[in-house]
Design a protein around this motif. Structure first.
Motif: not given
Length: 407
Positions: A55-67, A203-207, A250-259
RNA sequence: GCGACCGUAGCUCAGUCAGGUUAGAGCGCCAGGUUGUGGCCCUGGAGGACGGGGGUUCAAGUCCCCUCGGUCGUCCCA
């Protein structure tokens, strides 16, 4: 000045590595016994795979990848997770049929290191591709449950369902609206994420939005999703697997659905206590340009598991000491039958005094010390001792460490 | 990414606040002694340009700046 390893990378060596070897072996055997076959996918892929998969909006992709660019200017990235690569491989080999595969290997995320969070870390995981059945969800969770228990990680299992394309849209819309209304209760870093990824805030602990004001996905599930989740719960109940439903999982990755599900280590005090997480990703194949294929899987962090359950350092079974002119090469002959019998055997390679050899034996935490003098070897376990001949060693090896055979 | 704390032998640390002879301890390691051929005890030894760079000073492990790394929180997630 010795060159250091890059930030957030570690060497797993002795004595810690013995435990790693044990855990990885357990993983291979256990996943194999559930019918999951080994898969090894590339450690780096085209960046686009993760952008589309995770998912392009996911922080794992936008900020955390070794590209990085390769020599022809193509954008490659070190994998930040395993599922996208497996699904890509599945589609590449035809994109049909059932795949049950297990993997194990390093993942990379450019983050601020912390206890249980490294830039290179090790994940184990499985993907069950091609089945929409709740039985697949249950099987995958059962495997996770058994693995964590084998490793000795005390845990709590959280589960939820995010709904599917038919029902999650309405929930997302109402959720956004509710977030906007209570935007004052959101933490600073999340106020601008409301439109982009409102699930993230759950799943943010501060909000601290009023829980009562937020719509629960459970009230939006379509009939098919409700049934599916019900079957998963029944399956878990039937297996005696305890869990807690969490509407905020909700888990962090965009691809999840259902369980979706997540194992939290109850013995970890740090903020990085999620030790394994996964779920269903029925929309992922399409996102990657293939035909719709259902799938479910999980990934677990070995580094974190071993933080939660360090285990014990295993020593040698037998340490051989040579006296009276018995040197390393002689000891190697004596060690051979013991090693053949499956024992871990060591001895001093350098010519050293008997005293020094005994010290080394103590340090090796060997259960037996075997003193080789000439014709025989005197095996000592604490005060007990037993004299053996070379030809009997292999047989003795199987007996000495098998309580059934020992009288 | 942001914030706080930290960085001296293989390990755990003292010394830094009030700059000043060859930088210390414990554990570990090596050798020897003792011993029930090792584990306890005794003696001796090896091992450190104080994370790196720059600055202040007659003088810097100690003060200032930068940088790298570690820990914790936040963020993120396994």
């Amino acid at each position: 000045m010795i060159i250091r390893s890059p930030k957030g990378t570690d060497v797993i060596g002795p004595p810690r590595s013995a435990r790693w070897r044990e855990v990885l072996t357990t993983w291979e055997n256990l996943s194999g016994s559930y019918g999951y076959e080994l898969i090894i996918t590339p450690v780096f892929e085209f960046t686009e795979l993760f952008e589309r998969g995770v998912g392009e909006t996911n922080e794992m992709v936008t900020k955390q990848m070794y590209t990085f660019g390769d020599r022809r200017g193509r954008s490659l990235s070190l994998r930040p997770e395993g599922t996208a690569g497996v699904m890509r491989a599945y589609l590449a080999q035809g994109g049909t049929g059932r795949w049950k595969v297990a993997y194990s290997g390093p993942m990379f995320r450019y983050e601020q290191p912390q206890g249980g969070r490294r830039r290179q870390f090790w994940q184990i995981g499985v993907e069950c591709v091609g089945s929409a059945s709740a039985a697949a969800d249950v099987e995958v969770i059962a495997l996770a449950e058994e693995f964590l228990s084998a490793v000795g990680v005390e845990n709590e299992l959280l589960i939820n369902s995010l709904g599917d394309g038919d029902c999650r849209g309405a929930h997302l819309r109402d959720l956004k609206a509710a977030m906007v209304r209570s935007i004052a209760d959101l933490c600073h870093s999340h106020r601008d994420v409301v439109e982009l990824n409102p699930l993230r805030i759950l799943d943010c602990t501060l909000c601290q939005p009023d829980p009562e004001a937020l719509p629960d996905i459970a009230d939006y599930w379509c009939e098919a999703c409700r049934d599916h989740f019900g079957e998963v719960r029944e399956g878990l109940d039937g297996l005696g697997i305890a869990y807690r439903r969490s509407s905020r999982l909700v888990r962090g990755l965009d691809y999840y659905s259902r369980t979706t599900f997540e194992y939290v280590a109850t013995t970890l005090e740090t903020s990085q206590s999620t030790v394994l997480g996964g779920g269903r990703y029925d929309g992922l194949a399409e996102t990657l340009g293939g035909r719709p294929v259902p799938g479910v899987g999980f990934a677990g962090g070995i580094d974190r598991m071993l933080l939660a359950a360090p285990g014990e350092e295993a020593g040698l079974d037998v340490f051989l000491v040579g006296e009276g002119g018995i040197a390393a090469l002689d000891l190697m002959e004596w060690a051979a039958p013991l090693r053949k019998a499956g024992l871990r055997v060591g001895f001093e390679l350098d010519a050293r005094s008997v005293k020094a050899q005994f010290r080394a034996a103590t340090r090796s935490r060997a259960r037996y010390v075997g003193v080789v003098s000439g014709l025989g070897v005197e095996m000592r376990e604490g005060r007990g001792r037993e004299t053996l001949l070379l030809e009997d060693l292999e047989k003795w090896g199987t007996k000495a460490f098998d309580p059934q055979e020992r009288l």
